[in-house]
Write a protein that holds these residues in place. Structure first.
Motif: not given
Length: 253
Positions: A75-95
């Motif tokens: 909860y206390r890191r900005d986006a540049q502090g996160f190390r997740n792969v880009l795939l996981t942050e992609q919007p949900n979109g449709n089902f």
């Protein structure tokens, strides 16, 4: 006293952040899935990933100086502090977008957790072994949905193929071996991601064939998430996820 190791912490954040961010994405389906059963199932997958994220982040925080809690890191890191792969942050979109994203992640995640179960770091091995049981279930579910969507109606097939084409841009990062990955591999802590690609691709191709979906021929070169380079999608997600902590710092309830 726990030995400080910022490189190991950064590596652990890659694992924890990917699980955390994907969990947050899946939570957004609660109350919006196409069936009640799937509503509950996606929520359960999200909870599994959240539990895994807590273990990785707690261990990562113990390796930092000063020590940080799982809440600090979430909860206390900005986006540049996160190390997740880009795939996981992609919007949900449709089902279909959600299920193809989940399938590509799950099929990779199971292989990584399998390898990390033999890590020279006993805590990494223990977390990975526990998470693998859950990830194997996730993969069965997402594989079945890919086949169901791809080999279903003309509409569901079109949606699934479009989702696959979009998500494919991000799969290259899953197998990228940068300097940190090489370092952890050399220490016997991490695994050789590049070596997992042929096995992953064989399984993915098998499922896509059953789903009558075509494997994209375009290169999948978008990366940078593991090193803190993210897009606006993650910024928006964090604004929602971190809202209460940001407006009520230090609050307890």
């Amino acid at each position: 006293m726990t030995e400080h190791n910022p490189q190991l912490a950064d590596y652990l954040l890659r694992l924890g952040d990917s699980a955390l961010i994907l969990s947050q994405r899946l939570c957004a389906w609660c109350g919006h899935a196409p069936t009640l059963e799937e509503d509950l199932a996606l929520s359960n997958v999200a909870l599994d990933l959240l539990g895994q994220a807590r273990l990785w982040l707690d261990y990562a925080g113990a390796k930092l100086s000063p020590r940080q809690s799982e809440d600090d890191l979430a909860y206390r890191r900005d986006a540049q502090g996160f190390r997740n792969v880009l795939l996981t942050e992609q919007p949900n979109g449709n089902f279909a977008d959600t299920q193809l994203r989940q399938f590509l992640f799950d099929s990779w995640h199971c292989l990584v957790l399998r390898e990390l179960s033999d890590s020279a770091d006993s805590q990494v091995a223990a977390i990975a072994a526990k998470a693998l049981k859950e990830a194997s279930y996730h993969l069965r579910r997402s594989s079945e949905w890919v086949v169901r969507l791809g080999d279903g109606s003309a509409r569901s097939h079109r949606y699934a193929q479009n989702a696959l084409n979009h998500c494919w841009d991000y799969v290259g990062e899953l197998f990228e071996m940068d300097a940190l990955e090489q370092k952890m591999l050399g220490l016997g802590i991490g695994c050789d991601l590049a070596a997992l690609h042929p096995e992953w691709l064989n399984y993915v191709q098998e499922v896509l064939t059953a789903a009558t979906l075509k494997l994209p021929l375009k290169p999948s070169g978008l990366c940078g998430g593991k090193r803190g380079r993210h897009g606006e999608a993650l910024v928006g997600l964090l604004m929602e996820m971190q809202h209460l902590t940001r407006i009520h710092p230090g609050a307890e309830w």
